[in-house]
Write an enzyme that holds these catalytic residues in place. Structure first.
Site, PDB file in Angstrom:
ATOM      1  N   GLU A  98      -3.143   2.257 -11.705  1.00 43.99           N
ATOM      2  CA  GLU A  98      -3.291   3.297 -13.091  1.00 43.99           C
ATOM      3  C   GLU A  98      -3.420   2.751 -14.194  1.00 43.99           C
ATOM      4  OE1 GLU A  98       0.326   5.727 -13.837  1.00 43.99           O
ATOM      5  OE2 GLU A  98       0.610   6.428 -11.733  1.00 43.99           O
ATOM      6  N   HIS A 103       0.105  -6.349 -13.687  1.00 42.97           N
ATOM      7  CA  HIS A 103       0.799  -6.773 -14.076  1.00 42.97           C
ATOM      8  C   HIS A 103       1.778  -6.067 -12.496  1.00 42.97           C
ATOM      9  CE1 HIS A 103      -0.261  -2.573 -13.667  1.00 42.97           C
ATOM     10  NE2 HIS A 103       0.435  -2.061 -12.637  1.00 42.97           N
ATOM     11  N   HIS A 105       5.681  -5.106 -10.435  1.00 47.26           N
ATOM     12  CA  HIS A 105       6.302  -4.282 -11.218  1.00 47.26           C
ATOM     13  C   HIS A 105       8.002  -4.895 -10.027  1.00 47.26           C
ATOM     14  CE1 HIS A 105       4.451   0.109 -10.787  1.00 47.26           C
ATOM     15  NE2 HIS A 105       3.628  -1.124 -11.026  1.00 47.26           N
TER      16      HIS A 105
END
Ligand code: AMP
Length: 116
Positions: A98, A103, A105
């Site tokens: 998205e 990044h 998680h």
């Protein structure tokens, strides 16, 4: 090409608030706004990179070592080492990425089921 107006770029620039877990001049860890587990933290380097491939291509490889050491430090700080955790990065269409800023998680605090 890196989108300067993606949400995480705005969070880095403090234009949008976040629930910070850890921050320094190179990295930022904060709570996911839509948690998928009891503990769901996002970790980002502050470099303008979209995905893992761009991040590992970065000239200064110390940046990579630094980021992943901090990932591990945060995992320990969150108390996840003993019971376990899952580390995920989504890249591109099939992964439904998205936000186009690299990044990871960090998920944990409960049994995470089977989906890898
Ligand atoms: P990904 O699909 O890997 O790109 O995941 C992007 C993640 O960013 C999702 O889990 C969202 O819930 C999370 N997210 C989006 N906007 C924010 C925000 N403003 N603060 C914290 N997390 C966010």
């Amino acid at each position: 090409m890196y989108d300067e107006n993606n949400i995480f770029a705005k969070i880095i620039r403090k234009e949008i608030p976040c629930e910070t877990i850890y921050e320094d001049n190179k990295v930022l860890f904060f709570k996911d706004i839509n948690p998928q587990a009891k503990i769901h933290v996002l970790g980002i380097p502050k470099e303008k990179v979209i995905n893992l491939r761009e991040f590992i291509d970065i000239d200064d490889k110390n940046t990579l070592v630094y980021f992943f050491k901090k990932v591990h430090e945060v995992i320990k700080t969150l108390g996840l080492e003993k019971q376990g955790y899952r580390l995920i990065t989504n890249d591109g269409l099939n992964a439904n990425q998205e936000v186009p800023h690299f990044h990871v998680h960090i998920l944990g605090g409960q049994n995470l089921g089977g989906l890898k």
